[in-house]
Design a protein around this motif. Structure first.
Motif, PDB file in Angstrom:
ATOM      1  N   ASN A   5       0.821  -1.210   0.000  1.00  0.00           N
ATOM      2  CA  ASN A   5       0.000   0.000   0.000  1.00  0.00           C
ATOM      3  C   ASN A   5       0.856   1.261   0.000  1.00  0.00           C
ATOM      4  O   ASN A   5       0.488   2.260  -0.617  1.00  0.00           O
ATOM      5  CB  ASN A   5      -0.950   0.006   1.193  1.00  0.00           C
ATOM      6  N   GLU A   6       1.985   1.238   0.680  1.00  0.00           N
ATOM      7  CA  GLU A   6       2.892   2.401   0.665  1.00  0.00           C
ATOM      8  C   GLU A   6       3.467   2.614  -0.737  1.00  0.00           C
ATOM      9  O   GLU A   6       3.572   3.751  -1.199  1.00  0.00           O
ATOM     10  CB  GLU A   6       4.026   2.219   1.678  1.00  0.00           C
ATOM     11  N   ILE A   7       3.850   1.535  -1.401  1.00  0.00           N
ATOM     12  CA  ILE A   7       4.361   1.655  -2.773  1.00  0.00           C
ATOM     13  C   ILE A   7       3.269   2.160  -3.707  1.00  0.00           C
ATOM     14  O   ILE A   7       3.508   3.036  -4.547  1.00  0.00           O
ATOM     15  CB  ILE A   7       4.918   0.301  -3.265  1.00  0.00           C
ATOM     16  N   ILE A   8       2.061   1.646  -3.554  1.00  0.00           N
ATOM     17  CA  ILE A   8       0.952   2.080  -4.396  1.00  0.00           C
ATOM     18  C   ILE A   8       0.635   3.554  -4.142  1.00  0.00           C
ATOM     19  O   ILE A   8       0.393   4.318  -5.081  1.00  0.00           O
ATOM     20  CB  ILE A   8      -0.296   1.191  -4.160  1.00  0.00           C
ATOM     21  N   ASP A   9       0.642   3.980  -2.870  1.00  0.00           N
ATOM     22  CA  ASP A   9       0.441   5.404  -2.562  1.00  0.00           C
ATOM     23  C   ASP A   9       1.524   6.256  -3.201  1.00  0.00           C
ATOM     24  O   ASP A   9       1.255   7.344  -3.713  1.00  0.00           O
ATOM     25  CB  ASP A   9       0.445   5.632  -1.049  1.00  0.00           C
ATOM     26  N   SER A  10       2.746   5.776  -3.172  1.00  0.00           N
ATOM     27  CA  SER A  10       3.842   6.516  -3.805  1.00  0.00           C
ATOM     28  C   SER A  10       3.658   6.588  -5.317  1.00  0.00           C
ATOM     29  O   SER A  10       3.979   7.606  -5.929  1.00  0.00           O
ATOM     30  CB  SER A  10       5.182   5.862  -3.479  1.00  0.00           C
ATOM     31  N   ILE A  11       3.153   5.532  -5.907  1.00  0.00           N
ATOM     32  CA  ILE A  11       2.910   5.537  -7.345  1.00  0.00           C
ATOM     33  C   ILE A  11       1.856   6.584  -7.703  1.00  0.00           C
ATOM     34  O   ILE A  11       2.032   7.380  -8.627  1.00  0.00           O
ATOM     35  CB  ILE A  11       2.491   4.137  -7.837  1.00  0.00           C
ATOM     36  N   VAL A  12       0.768   6.611  -6.951  1.00  0.00           N
ATOM     37  CA  VAL A  12      -0.319   7.531  -7.271  1.00  0.00           C
ATOM     38  C   VAL A  12       0.097   8.980  -7.035  1.00  0.00           C
ATOM     39  O   VAL A  12      -0.145   9.850  -7.872  1.00  0.00           O
ATOM     40  CB  VAL A  12      -1.586   7.159  -6.476  1.00  0.00           C
ATOM     41  N   SER A  13       0.740   9.258  -5.910  1.00  0.00           N
ATOM     42  CA  SER A  13       1.163  10.642  -5.666  1.00  0.00           C
ATOM     43  C   SER A  13       2.309  11.026  -6.598  1.00  0.00           C
ATOM     44  O   SER A  13       2.398  12.177  -7.034  1.00  0.00           O
ATOM     45  CB  SER A  13       1.558  10.831  -4.210  1.00  0.00           C
ATOM     46  N   GLY A  14       3.167  10.080  -6.945  1.00  0.00           N
ATOM     47  CA  GLY A  14       4.213  10.348  -7.928  1.00  0.00           C
ATOM     48  C   GLY A  14       3.627  10.639  -9.297  1.00  0.00           C
ATOM     49  O   GLY A  14       4.150  11.465 -10.046  1.00  0.00           O
ATOM     50  N   PHE A  15       2.525   9.988  -9.632  1.00  0.00           N
ATOM     51  CA  PHE A  15       1.844  10.287 -10.888  1.00  0.00           C
ATOM     52  C   PHE A  15       1.302  11.712 -10.878  1.00  0.00           C
ATOM     53  O   PHE A  15       1.304  12.396 -11.901  1.00  0.00           O
ATOM     54  CB  PHE A  15       0.709   9.294 -11.142  1.00  0.00           C
ATOM     55  N   GLY A  16       0.840  12.155  -9.724  1.00  0.00           N
ATOM     56  CA  GLY A  16       0.381  13.535  -9.611  1.00  0.00           C
ATOM     57  C   GLY A  16       1.497  14.523  -9.888  1.00  0.00           C
ATOM     58  O   GLY A  16       1.320  15.495 -10.637  1.00  0.00           O
ATOM     59  N   ILE A 158       6.719  17.589   3.402  1.00  0.00           N
ATOM     60  CA  ILE A 158       5.910  17.418   2.195  1.00  0.00           C
ATOM     61  C   ILE A 158       6.795  17.459   0.956  1.00  0.00           C
ATOM     62  O   ILE A 158       6.641  16.653   0.039  1.00  0.00           O
ATOM     63  CB  ILE A 158       4.814  18.510   2.118  1.00  0.00           C
ATOM     64  N   LEU A 159       7.740  18.389   0.918  1.00  0.00           N
ATOM     65  CA  LEU A 159       8.639  18.491  -0.231  1.00  0.00           C
ATOM     66  C   LEU A 159       9.471  17.219  -0.375  1.00  0.00           C
ATOM     67  O   LEU A 159       9.615  16.683  -1.473  1.00  0.00           O
ATOM     68  CB  LEU A 159       9.550  19.707  -0.086  1.00  0.00           C
ATOM     69  N   PHE A 160      10.000  16.704   0.725  1.00  0.00           N
ATOM     70  CA  PHE A 160      10.773  15.465   0.674  1.00  0.00           C
ATOM     71  C   PHE A 160       9.904  14.306   0.207  1.00  0.00           C
ATOM     72  O   PHE A 160      10.339  13.481  -0.604  1.00  0.00           O
ATOM     73  CB  PHE A 160      11.367  15.166   2.056  1.00  0.00           C
ATOM     74  N   LYS A 161       8.670  14.224   0.698  1.00  0.00           N
ATOM     75  CA  LYS A 161       7.775  13.136   0.304  1.00  0.00           C
ATOM     76  C   LYS A 161       7.419  13.220  -1.178  1.00  0.00           C
ATOM     77  O   LYS A 161       7.341  12.198  -1.862  1.00  0.00           O
ATOM     78  CB  LYS A 161       6.517  13.182   1.177  1.00  0.00           C
ATOM     79  N   PHE A 162       7.219  14.447  -1.713  1.00  0.00           N
ATOM     80  CA  PHE A 162       6.958  14.594  -3.144  1.00  0.00           C
ATOM     81  C   PHE A 162       8.130  14.095  -3.972  1.00  0.00           C
ATOM     82  O   PHE A 162       7.957  13.376  -4.950  1.00  0.00           O
ATOM     83  CB  PHE A 162       6.678  16.050  -3.500  1.00  0.00           C
ATOM     84  N   ILE A 163       9.338  14.459  -3.588  1.00  0.00           N
ATOM     85  CA  ILE A 163      10.525  14.038  -4.327  1.00  0.00           C
ATOM     86  C   ILE A 163      10.679  12.518  -4.239  1.00  0.00           C
ATOM     87  O   ILE A 163      10.966  11.850  -5.236  1.00  0.00           O
ATOM     88  CB  ILE A 163      11.775  14.777  -3.811  1.00  0.00           C
ATOM     89  N   TYR A 164      10.472  11.973  -3.062  1.00  0.00           N
ATOM     90  CA  TYR A 164      10.574  10.531  -2.855  1.00  0.00           C
ATOM     91  C   TYR A 164       9.539   9.781  -3.693  1.00  0.00           C
ATOM     92  O   TYR A 164       9.861   8.805  -4.386  1.00  0.00           O
ATOM     93  CB  TYR A 164      10.387  10.236  -1.359  1.00  0.00           C
ATOM     94  N   ASP A 165       8.283  10.229  -3.654  1.00  0.00           N
ATOM     95  CA  ASP A 165       7.219   9.557  -4.412  1.00  0.00           C
ATOM     96  C   ASP A 165       7.445   9.686  -5.910  1.00  0.00           C
ATOM     97  O   ASP A 165       7.211   8.741  -6.662  1.00  0.00           O
ATOM     98  CB  ASP A 165       5.858  10.134  -4.044  1.00  0.00           C
ATOM     99  N   PHE A 166       7.892  10.850  -6.350  1.00  0.00           N
ATOM    100  CA  PHE A 166       8.159  11.046  -7.771  1.00  0.00           C
ATOM    101  C   PHE A 166       9.288  10.133  -8.233  1.00  0.00           C
ATOM    102  O   PHE A 166       9.226   9.546  -9.309  1.00  0.00           O
ATOM    103  CB  PHE A 166       8.494  12.517  -8.043  1.00  0.00           C
ATOM    104  N   ALA A 167      10.308   9.966  -7.407  1.00  0.00           N
ATOM    105  CA  ALA A 167      11.427   9.086  -7.755  1.00  0.00           C
ATOM    106  C   ALA A 167      10.966   7.629  -7.839  1.00  0.00           C
ATOM    107  O   ALA A 167      11.327   6.915  -8.790  1.00  0.00           O
ATOM    108  CB  ALA A 167      12.549   9.240  -6.735  1.00  0.00           C
ATOM    109  N   ILE A 168      10.183   7.177  -6.882  1.00  0.00           N
ATOM    110  CA  ILE A 168       9.676   5.803  -6.922  1.00  0.00           C
ATOM    111  C   ILE A 168       8.797   5.593  -8.144  1.00  0.00           C
ATOM    112  O   ILE A 168       8.902   4.580  -8.844  1.00  0.00           O
ATOM    113  CB  ILE A 168       8.912   5.457  -5.628  1.00  0.00           C
TER     114      ILE A 168
END
Length: 190
Positions: A5-16, A158-168
């Motif tokens: 679920n964490e990976i999937i959340d990262s995928i969706v927010s990274g898509f954003g 939030i900025l770190f989480k955006f960068i992390y999710d976008f990278a994943i």
């Protein structure tokens, strides 16, 4: 299941974040780059459509298991309070937005429109953050200790989480993109 679920959340927010970056770079009309971006975009939207279905499925499983488990009445009332209490919209907004925004990408006209994808990307980011913001803000505004009266500033996290999710998201999308182009000639798919 929590890791998935964490990976999937990262995928969706990274898509954003990807939709916002794609919108910013859409002004450049380079032929070779646009062909590659279109191929990557097709894989990215496929991944996020499947991820949206997974999130809604896991959310339904969570609700069902929380309400039918043999817990105390306190946990059941807590879940019901989250579902129908004063902040009910934060509980329902995330799965509803994830379901509708990701499944709208099945329509080719929506999938190819950069403006609609920008709106979908922003909605996915907001849905990803809204419940966290409400939990944090309500926790802080109910804390009446004199030494903890401060304004919550989530900017760095939030900025770190955006960068992390976008990278994943980019790593997973590029992996499937390159894997597809390695398998495609072997299977003789056009």
């Amino acid at each position: 299941m929590i890791f998935v679920n964490e990976i999937i959340d990262s995928i969706v927010s990274g898509f954003g974040v990807y939709c916002i970056v794609l919108f910013c770079f859409s002004a450049y009309k380079l032929q070779n780059v646009n062909r590659n971006i279109d191929a990557i975009d097709d894989i990215a939207t496929l991944i996020v459509r499947i991820a949206g279905l997974w999130i809604v499925f896991s959310w339904v499983v969570y609700i069902y298991s929380a309400l039918t488990a043999d817990y105390s009445n306190r946990i059941e009332s807590h879940i019901l309070n989250r579902m129908f209490g004063p902040y009910w919209f934060t509980f329902w907004s995330r799965p509803v937005i994830y379901l509708f925004c990701t499944q709208l990408l099945w329509i080719k006209r929506i999938r190819k429109s950069i403006w609609i994808k920008l709106v979908i990307g922003i909605l996915l980011i907001l849905a990803w953050n809204i419940e966290r913001f409400i939990i944090i803000i309500t926790s802080y505004h109910r804390d009446f200790l004199p030494n903890s009266r401060m304004i919550y500033d989530p900017a760095f996290g939030i900025l770190f989480k955006f960068i992390y999710d976008f990278a994943i998201f980019l790593v997973i999308t590029l992996f499937f993109h390159f894997l597809w182009h390695k398998i495609k000639p072997v299977l003789n798919i056009r």
